[in-house]
Design an enzyme around this catalytic site. Structure first.
Site, PDB file in Angstrom:
ATOM      1  N   ARG A  46       0.907  -1.178  -0.013  1.00 23.30           N
ATOM      2  CA  ARG A  46       0.023   0.051  -0.095  1.00 23.30           C
ATOM      3  C   ARG A  46       0.848   1.351   0.145  1.00 23.30           C
ATOM      4  NH1 ARG A  46      -3.494  -0.144   4.804  1.00 23.30           N
ATOM      5  NH2 ARG A  46      -4.136  -2.422   3.896  1.00 23.30           N
TER       6      ARG A  46
ATOM      7  N   ASP B  13      -7.193  -3.058  -6.966  1.00 21.67           N
ATOM      8  CA  ASP B  13      -7.979  -3.706  -5.710  1.00 21.67           C
ATOM      9  C   ASP B  13      -8.330  -4.954  -5.791  1.00 21.67           C
ATOM     10  OD1 ASP B  13      -9.296  -2.393  -2.820  1.00 21.67           O
ATOM     11  OD2 ASP B  13     -10.584  -4.091  -3.806  1.00 21.67           O
TER      12      ASP B  13
ATOM     13  N   TYR C   9     -15.034 -11.332   1.571  1.00 24.37           N
ATOM     14  CA  TYR C   9     -15.735 -10.182   1.298  1.00 24.37           C
ATOM     15  C   TYR C   9     -17.076 -10.716   0.433  1.00 24.37           C
ATOM     16  CZ  TYR C   9     -11.706  -7.446   2.836  1.00 24.37           C
ATOM     17  OH  TYR C   9     -10.766  -6.777   3.471  1.00 24.37           O
TER      18      TYR C   9
END
Length: 364
Positions: free
Chosen positions: A53, A103, A173
């Protein structure tokens, strides 16, 4: 697919302002980039350096560009914007690798599940209907265009890392509909309806292989598989839902792109990291992993990446320098890539990243 009209306007206004850093001279014949040397098993000194990141909210230039786009997914699917974001920390800190700005949830989005990002909340996914999931097709082509743009714009000694989320983490998710406090629904499905869950994992394994292979074909020189929620599972679950999918992905990638190394990051896998080291070229250590243990138990089979606590990067100063030195000392005898134990936090001062870069460079 999202299209950022605001982002397009931004690009038109800044195109002549040298949006991409110029390509530097190629490396001399026979010289390999430091990161790739480490991934091949060489103890490179100083240790190659990049941060998970490393492109993101802690950088003011990212925040400015983010404000020009309608949504986070607009950034991910706008090749010019995503390439610019990927290159921002390269210009600032000169790391040994750039990691693609994208992502892990682009795969469920491309498969037809609703995915959106809500400010202050994170990802929100629509109800999961496995029967309605579609093949990814060409919906991720803008990501591969980003890879090509970045590769053409990198300095000669800087490697490009592509990535994907591991099937277990992406499935978490998809089943939960976003982040969760206890991740009960995905564990309930994995333990209570393993056949149905295995079918979902199989779909994700195939999509992940194709996604990573396409990034390699577009110019990614190394690949990382993020299994951020491996630590939710007991050892038997890690072996079933994390290790075996990773094994299948690694085998398929070696057939398609045998020269592209694979970094595995099964966060929270503990001593099972030794089993991941049998299938990956490099093992990413999370913050909880002991560097001395990794030196004894992993570096004989794979390179090691990590693992400074991101909070120490926020604190900076003597505490950061001491901890970084301990990691570098513990892992100096084998192949080591310096990184964090997880991603850069949004409150991180950029000058602390620059200081950490100097510490690593000066430690031979």
């Amino acid at each position: 697919m999202p299209v950022s009209t605001a982002g397009s306007s931004y690009i038109e206004k800044t195109r002549i302002q040298n949006l991409f850093c110029p390509v530097k001279e190629a490396l001399p014949a026979g010289m390999v980039k430091p990161l790739l040397r480490a991934l091949a098993g060489e103890a490179v000194r100083p240790a190659p350096f990049w941060l998970m990141r490393q492109a993101g909210r802690y950088l003011p230039e990212y925040r400015k560009l983010r404000a020009s786009a309608d949504s986070f997914l607009d950034l991910c699917f706008s090749p010019t914007l995503a390439a610019e974001i990927t290159l921002q920390p390269v210009r600032r800190f000169e790391p040994d690798a750039a990691i693609l700005f994208s992502d892990i949830l682009t795969i469920p989005y491309a498969m037809g599940q609703e995915v959106r990002f809500v400010e202050g909340k994170g990802p929100v996914l629509g109800p999961l209907n496995p029967a309605a999931l579609r093949p990814v097709g060409n919906r991720l082509d803008p990501v591969y265009e980003t890879v090509s743009l970045v590769r053409a714009s990198l300095p000669g000694n800087t490697a490009l890392i592509g990535f994907a989320g591991a099937p277990w983490t992406v499935a978490a998710y998809m089943v939960e509909g976003g982040s969760s406090r206890d991740w009960l629904q995905v564990r309930r499905m994995a333990f209570g309806d393993p056949e149905r869950f295995a079918a979902l994992i199989d779909r994700l394994v195939d999509a992940t292989i194709d996604h990573l292979a396409a990034q390699a074909a577009a110019g990614a020189e190394a690949l990382q598989l993020f299994d951020s929620w491996a630590g939710l599972l007991p050892p038997s679950g890690v072996r079933c839902w994390c290790l075996e999918p990773a094994r299948r992905i690694a085998a398929a990638l070696r057939e398609r792109h045998p020269s592209v190394p694979l970094i595995l990051f099964p966060r929270g896998a503990g001593t099972l990291l030794t089993e991941f080291a049998e299938i990956g070229d490099c093992i990413g250590l999370d913050t909880s992993a002991d560097s001395g243990w990794a030196a004894c138990n992993i570096q004989n089979n794979a390179a090691v990446q990590g693992n400074l606590d991101p909070a120490l990067l926020v604190v900076g100063g003597e505490a950061m320098e001491q901890a970084a030195g301990e990691i570098l000392s513990a892992l100096r005898q084998g192949p080591h890539i310096f990184n964090l134990g997880h991603g850069v936090l949004p409150v991180t001062p950029p000058e602390h990243v620059a200081a950490l870069r100097r510490i690593v460079q000066e430690t031979a």
